[in-house]
Design a protein around this motif. Structure first.
Motif, PDB file in Angstrom:
ATOM      1  N   ILE A   1       0.848  -1.192   0.000  1.00  7.54           N
ATOM      2  CA  ILE A   1       0.000   0.000   0.000  1.00  7.54           C
ATOM      3  C   ILE A   1       0.880   1.236   0.000  1.00  7.54           C
ATOM      4  O   ILE A   1       1.790   1.364   0.820  1.00  7.54           O
TER       5      ILE A   1
ATOM      6  N   ASP B   1      -8.071   1.178   0.517  1.00  6.28           N
ATOM      7  CA  ASP B   1      -6.910   0.270   0.550  1.00  6.28           C
ATOM      8  C   ASP B   1      -7.155  -0.837   1.560  1.00  6.28           C
ATOM      9  O   ASP B   1      -6.933  -2.016   1.287  1.00  6.28           O
TER      10      ASP B   1
ATOM     11  N   LYS C   1      -4.931  -4.583  -8.638  1.00  4.04           N
ATOM     12  CA  LYS C   1      -3.842  -3.799  -8.066  1.00  4.04           C
ATOM     13  C   LYS C   1      -2.560  -4.106  -8.798  1.00  4.04           C
ATOM     14  O   LYS C   1      -1.747  -3.249  -9.051  1.00  4.04           O
TER      15      LYS C   1
END
Lengths: 231, 149
Positions: free
Chosen positions: A140, A148, A218
């Motif tokens: 992150i 997140d 992601k």
């Protein structure tokens, strides 16, 4: 049902009911958050609580290892209701970095299965790569937002169930077939099942190679860097 | 001033803080984490930020006063300040920290000293503004109103 005499109550229930209650005897995910910044600890704690997690926040890698029981070179028998389901750690910390902490966790037979997520304010691809290659589940970029954390926890719910399936033979079938009344998040399980048959890119970085669709999303930012020959 | 006027004043004030770059979307994030069960969350985090920043600014001052400046140490402090200001959305403080780190890397003492002055200035501005904002919020709450978001 034959039960090993030395097991704890939790373990017995585990075998009888077919699912793992060791997440501190509730369905809550227990997260160990590691960050040397007081401000960031406060924020991550709140973010995790909002996503219904139990949180233990510590200020260093050393304390994290102590909490897990790894610091004194003895393997902890961590089933006293404080089982850690996820470690989320800052990268840049004095003393032991988050990367070093993760390595120690992954080297331990008792805790290597615990997913580790790394946070960093520096969006450096080489660093991200290194972390993912070493076994981080995700990375992150700070400042951390609710989206997140939600993404990580949603992914965890899937991973956690998948972990159960990998750990127990009969349990595995039981969880799957019964639709697992623990998981009221059935949309999530359907999501997972459908994704495993799709052609989403697999993550080579972790042995479990979970095709969580959210994770793949992601990953697409770093695709070129991550798809190495490893694994 | 009546409640509606106070609420309007708050909205305008907040908007100006965003427009002038004092706050960014991360501050909005924090506000969204606040609820009836955690009504003081933002004030608490910001207070931690104030404490932390003051400590760091003192450390920075000391470090830059040394005969032989330890730039790694200075950089470490700036990194922390950059991190915490970013976490609460104190954008202008964060921006100065970025420039500050560059000077540390270059081992440019003048640049560092200048940046320290700048970061102190930006910090004191955002602190004053946030405190004013919290005061306004408190007035609204005391008058029985709710905080417009």
């Amino acid at each position: 049902m034959a039960v090993n005499g030395a097991v704890t109550w939790l373990r017995r229930t585990e075998e009888i009911d077919g699912y793992d209650l060791s997440a501190s005897d509730s369905e809550e995910v227990h997260v160990l958050a590691v960050d040397d910044s007081l401000v960031d600890r406060k924020v991550i704690e709140r973010l995790l609580k909002i996503t219904s997690c139990k949180v233990t926040a510590v200020d260093s890698g050393r304390r994290a290892l102590q909490f897990l029981g790894l610091d004194e070179e003895k393997e902890a028998n961590g089933f006293d209701g404080l089982k850690v389901d996820l470690i989320i750690t800052d990268y840049c910390m004095p003393g032991m970095t988050g990367y070093e902490l993760m390595k120690k966790v992954k080297e331990s037979s008792a805790f290597r299965e615990i997913p580790v997520v790394i946070m960093s304010s520096e969006n450096v691809v080489a660093r991200i790569d290194r972390c993912l290659e070493e076994g981080a589940e995700d990375f992150i970029v700070k400042p951390v937002k609710l989206s997140d954390v939600k993404r990580i926890i949603d992914y965890m719910a899937t991973y956690f169930r998948e972990g159960e399936e990998r750990r127990g033979g009969i349990n595995k079938r039981k969880i799957r077939d019964e639709g697992d009344d623990r998981s009221s998040s059935s949309p999530l399980s359907t999501l997972w099942s459908s994704s495993s048959s799709s052609s989403l890119p697999t993550a080579p970085c972790s042995p479990s190679t979970l095709d969580s669709p959210t994770r793949s999303l992601k990953m697409t930012c770093f695709e070129e860097h991550i798809f190495t020959d490893k694994n | 001033m009546d409640l509606v006027q106070l609420q309007r004043q708050l909205v305008d004030y907040k908007t100006s803080l965003y427009n002038e770059g004092f706050l960014d979307e991360q501050f909005t994030q924090l506000q969204e984490l606040q609820d009836e069960n955690n009504p003081d969350f933002v004030v608490e985090v910001v207070s931690l930020f104030f404490e932390d920043s003051e400590r760091l600014l003192n450390e920075l001052t000391k470090a830059l006063e040394q005969q032989s400046v330890d730039f790694k140490r200075v950089d470490a402090h700036v990194h922390q300040l950059k991190g915490s200001s970013s976490s609460i959305g104190a954008q202008r403080v964060q921006k100065v920290c970025i420039a500050f780190r560059n000077y540390c890397e270059e081992q440019n003492i003048e640049g560092c000293v200048k940046c320290l002055q700048q970061v102190r200035h930006e910090y004191s501005l955002v602190k004053t503004k946030l405190e004013s904002m919290f005061q306004l919020q408190q007035q609204i709450l005391s008058a029985g109103g709710s905080i417009p978001m």
